[in-house]
Write a protein that holds these residues in place. Sequence first.
Motif, mmCIF file in Angstrom:
data_model
loop_
_atom_site.group_PDB
_atom_site.id
_atom_site.type_symbol
_atom_site.label_atom_id
_atom_site.label_comp_id
_atom_site.label_asym_id
_atom_site.label_seq_id
_atom_site.Cartn_x
_atom_site.Cartn_y
_atom_site.Cartn_z
ATOM 1 N N ASN A 1 0.817 -1.205 0.000
ATOM 2 C CA ASN A 1 0.000 0.000 0.000
ATOM 3 C C ASN A 1 0.853 1.260 0.000
ATOM 4 O OD1 ASN A 1 -2.742 1.113 0.214
ATOM 5 N ND2 ASN A 1 -1.967 2.006 2.084
ATOM 6 N N GLU B 1 -4.283 -2.638 7.766
ATOM 7 C CA GLU B 1 -4.525 -3.862 6.996
ATOM 8 C C GLU B 1 -3.260 -4.313 6.296
ATOM 9 O OE1 GLU B 1 -9.095 -3.085 5.550
ATOM 10 O OE2 GLU B 1 -7.629 -3.771 4.102
ATOM 11 N N GLY C 1 -0.138 7.418 0.945
ATOM 12 C CA GLY C 1 -0.517 8.682 0.325
ATOM 13 C C GLY C 1 -1.686 8.521 -0.618
ATOM 14 N N GLU C 2 -1.870 7.296 -1.123
ATOM 15 C CA GLU C 2 -2.964 7.049 -2.055
ATOM 16 C C GLU C 2 -4.219 6.645 -1.313
ATOM 17 O OE1 GLU C 2 -0.266 5.181 -5.532
ATOM 18 O OE2 GLU C 2 -1.816 3.903 -4.645
ATOM 19 N N ILE C 3 -4.091 5.547 -0.609
ATOM 20 C CA ILE C 3 -5.220 5.026 0.170
ATOM 21 C C ILE C 3 -4.771 4.981 1.615
ATOM 22 C CG2 ILE C 3 -6.713 3.059 0.588
ATOM 23 C CD1 ILE C 3 -6.499 2.305 -2.282
ATOM 24 N N ASN D 1 -4.152 3.870 4.929
ATOM 25 C CA ASN D 1 -4.183 2.613 5.658
ATOM 26 C C ASN D 1 -3.195 2.772 6.793
ATOM 27 O OD1 ASN D 1 -4.564 -0.148 6.271
ATOM 28 N ND2 ASN D 1 -2.868 -0.740 4.953
#
Lengths: 499, 378, 500
Positions: free
Chosen positions: B129, B154, B132-134, B136
């Motif tokens: 992951n 996650e 910065g995008e999603i 988490n």
Amino acid sequence: MFMDSEPRFEDITCGLESTARAPGAMITETREAIALARRFNEAVVRPYALELDRHMQEDPNYLPWDFVKEANRWGLYTLFIPKIFGGKGVNLPALSYFLEELASACTAMSNLVGVHYLGVATLTASWNIRLMNRLMRDTAEGERTGNPCLISLAITEPGAGTDVEDVELVSRAKVSCQAEKVDGGYVVNGSKIFISNGHLSTWHALICYEDLERPHETTVMLAVKTGDKGFSFGRQENKMGQKGCPASELIFEDCFVPDENVCFDRYYIERFTRASRKNKRSVEDYTMQVIDYVLSASRAGVAAFGAGVARGAYEEALEFAQETEVEGKLLINHEWAQCLLAEMYTNVSLSRLSYSETNYANGLYGMFKVLQWKPFFYYLKYVPSSIIDRFIAPLLDMDFVTWLFRKLYFDWQKDEEYQRTSGWASLAKFTSTDYGVRNSQLALEMMGRAGMRHDGRAEKHLRDSKLLQIYEGTNQLNRQNLFKCLIGRTIPAARMFEE
Amino acid sequence: MKTTVSDELKMLEEMAGDFAAKELLEDREENDKYPFGPLFEGVLTKAHDVGFFSIMLPEEMGGAADAVNAVCLVLDEVCRADASLGGIIFTNARAQEMVARAGEVEVLKKIAANAAGYAGLLIAFPSFNNPGEIENVAMVERSKDKYILSGDIEYVVLGGIADSALLPAKVKGEEGYSLFLVNLKGDGLDIGEPVLSLGLHSCPAVDMSLSDVEGKLVGQEGKGGDYFEAAVDRLSVAAAAMAAGVIKGSFVEALDYTKERVQGGREIVNWSEVRMLLSSMAVKGKVADILVDRASRSVDCGEPGWQLDSRAAALHVQEMAADATTDGIQLLGGNGYMKDYGQEKRFRDAKQIQALMGLTPMRKLKYIKRIVDGELPW
Amino acid sequence: MFDRILQSTLMEKDPKFEDIMCSLLSVGKMPRGLIKEAEEGMALGRRFNEAVVRPYSLELDRKMQEDPTYLPWDLVEEINRWGFYTGWIPKLFGGKGWSFSAMSPFIEEVASECLGIANLLGVQYFGLSFLFVSWNTRLIDMICREVIEGERTGKPCLISGAITEPDAGTDVEEVELLSKARVKCYAEKVKGGYVVNGNKIFISNGHLSTWHMLIAYDDLERPEESMIMLAVKNGIKGFSFGRMEKKMGQKGCPASELVFEDCFIPDEYVCISRDDVKDVRRGIKEANMQLIDFVVSMTRPGVGAMGTGVARGAYREALEFAQETEVEGKLLINHEWAQCMLAEMYKNVALARLSYMECGYVNALHGMTKMMNVKPVYYYNKYLPTSVFDKFMPASNKRESTTKLFRKLIMDGQTEEEACRASGWASLSKFAATDFGIRNCHLAIELMGQAGIRHDHRVEKFLRDSKLLQIYEGTNQLNRLNLFKCLIGPSIPEAEVFND
């Protein structure tokens, strides 16, 4: 005169011809079939698909009998069997839409239902009406008693995979499943592998060969029952995907099959060809015609699986995009994601159009044609089963009826017609299954880590989809078949499988 | 890759190749069963002993000179046989690299010095992951001079195996996130079961919940994103090396099989369409080989534009691997789909490798943004 | 089979039955005459190809390479002589009234030989579609009859659709984009008409056309609400032709600049303006989108047919080459890999065709001309001679009330869902088929090697021609977004298009 040149009008307008000619009640039936599939998905498939796949990863020898019994309870195994054979008689093109629907939730479970109809189609292609009637009524009985009676097709061998799907290749194949002609029947020795639903089926439409040196001329189709002496199950493959549907090994050791369970063999074809005055076709040709009938129907089914998994992957990606923010904005509002979803939507649509067209072709020129002749269709639809069972069904035992159907389907099908159905079926098969894999890959790219998780459902679609490019003839073989049927047929210099 | 750079690297490459052949090939199917079978702890111990988890460390702790080139050589060889081990090496290298980028080399030295076995050395990290995008990340609160983390993260790769983890966390309401080292054997951690996933089965990830867990800040507050991207710059090419290894393994198995299998009356390698597919795979393998070799050296030497070299290699080779492994199964027919053969695992692993470091389309957009903002494309 | 209420709930979920089953839903509803007509359309196309297109297409392309300003009047006159410019004008307006379902197969045929010529022919209906969606029956009648007269006298009367501007290409195809667009073609309301200033570019058939359906805006700040369609005839003061583009392919069909300098257009030549859409159910901006959608729902499948045609042409040339050429001592057509490649190309053509045929069904059930396929209307229209129509229709067409009636019927008679379905499918066919078109050209050249790059082997021209298909009628990217907007987004409240 102009219409003689390629592409031929009949090749490319099956849909158009059908819309003007097919019975309108097919629409309602189709709608109902899809609704039933959605209900089944909601109640059974979606809640259980991941669990079954996971269970299979833990225990590759598990057999999903409870699912099969559930599907049996829902009446799915007789839904598409024609009423004259004791089934519920929903029109056969609707089977594709039904299977697409199931496959969009779980390809393995769609197979668990669909492969039974592959078996049914195989039996049908022999046009041995008496035997077809008996076996299909066994399935109906299995529904009544709650003991599922499934039919499967057993053709693939360890030394012959691609080789069994085309008569020219069969002639050079190293097949080993031999059926020796004896008094009163055949004795079978050999094995089959990768047989879908093998362990779960009661009846097996077995393709074997009398003379292993000349298999293309001595093909025999036998109906073998689970429990017959000399017939046993071997291993169950450990597949990457479509795990819920077992790929079984069938072992035959001096297995005796009586004459009454012979679907067809060359002696029957020879009797038949001698009786018909225009003796154009050889035994080899008739054998290929039988195989083509099966494949034309079954490959449309696999195309439906392809469209289904393509759709399933698209739906997972769509749901993910609606719920997930990327760089602070819902993924579904990123322009690139919208374009990607449109691409996936199109892949599903094209897949569906291709198998629909194949079904139209089958309805006009192939296996379904009698059933879609309007008078026959409406008669069967509206006359109650009880009357059909009492008055029509007994007629099916008559030799004459088998003879009539064989005349209709063997002699009266022009070369051009079976090339059309076979070619289209191949086209739909490789198109839809390639899109199935493609959409699965695109979905995973869009979902990243969330797509890798088993519980995200998306990675399972990828694993399930890959097998579709391989069975029912690899996509390479299917391209070659398309070439053979729809391109090379007018080119004298063209040769297949040469080099 | 036939490296001509240095004897040290040549030896490393040979050693990795031997390791892969001896330790990874035979039990590949068994090892892939995890979590439904045991974890390949024996392999991990051996990998630790030969230094696969130390490559990115400072040289005095067992790291390599030309570390990126070295880790790429190892990953290529290893992933031909079993990419799961590659995933572990990669994730650990990412974590170590981020710590280094944050200027905390001493921390790495301490971990390395105290590590008894592989679990002590490995650092878990959510390597798929990009925070910065999603988002988490966990939430972090400053309490006197301590940092207290809470929340759910996650898919922490190696979270069920390593003793420590590098986790992203942010202060509520603030921009950006920070990186924290957390002791996974401590209190307040609820570590889940390995998440059943598509591929890299023996490089497992877990979901975890943190409840008032103390973390050690790595680098400066709010700079987590910088360290993340800096590590991605350096190690994207390593992900490319993983993908390259998978392509090569898939090709070799396909070639061997097609020379044996007879259909249509001859070995199928003699059908021209089969050769067409093989050719496509071989070319991909060759291109991947050249690309990774050049890009990894560019990173180590600090050539102008090395960051884009590294990232472009990853984007392209990963995509090639997804395509090549599809054909890799196809060439084995029905057998290709079965677990008895190595192709289906490579297919799954290749796709999973593509998901490393964030969404692939977003990585493509990040790539072009740098050029639009002025970096030279070549 | 089971309870209706449950069924309808289930069937409400995506994908909706009506979205995906248009060909099946047409079962039993379509008049059987359609089959014959599709066949006749194809046969007609093949005859035309043999007589005119194939002999001339390479020469025309070559000529254009030598002289980019050449205008193929002789070809236009030939097409006119064959009656193609009036073929699909409905009998209602004096035309031959050929069935619309025959048009796409016909276009595919011609396109399989030459996209430039297919365009020369097809753009007539592109222009006419603009005129038709205005439902200004008086103007439609007048202009159509001029086209018919042009056929009779041998002086072709062509119609162009003038919408694209230098600063607004993609922007003009979508009202969301239009609202942020920098359009410049200004129609200023004055007494008795409008004064137009501005220019249009890339207008297919511009220099060859007599009438131009001009889209202008009477308020440049709010173009999405101020769209106005004017019928401009050659020779009118203030209107002139500018440059002709030097295209890579489809050279035979000019892409023209139209220049307007204080060009006065009297009120009687206003096809439709915002005053005219006041009465319909939707708001002005939505009504304008519906008009744009009416046009593109009809024209984009046509481009899909063109994509299918070029995909087929490339396949055909490759097949012919493979039959005649030996590679390593064996006919190319007997090399397994070539057989697989040809099968792939065949499949691309088949899928492209299925996509535009499906659009035909969608339009027949839900599009602007859906009533034409209702069996009684269809047969009435088919069998009643044009002369009978001519006795009554012109007078009735001239009446304002006829226009108003049609407008209300057509615009209000189409639900949002139907508009989405028709527009979404048109976009699907457009981008899918044109992508297949260029793909087959690439594959053909790969197969043919050195022969494939020669002008005289046709495929390199096909490649050059096919690229434009991915660009006009909305780029393929825009068309994907439109598909999303029409067929995916509607059931997702959070989805927003054109808001990056």
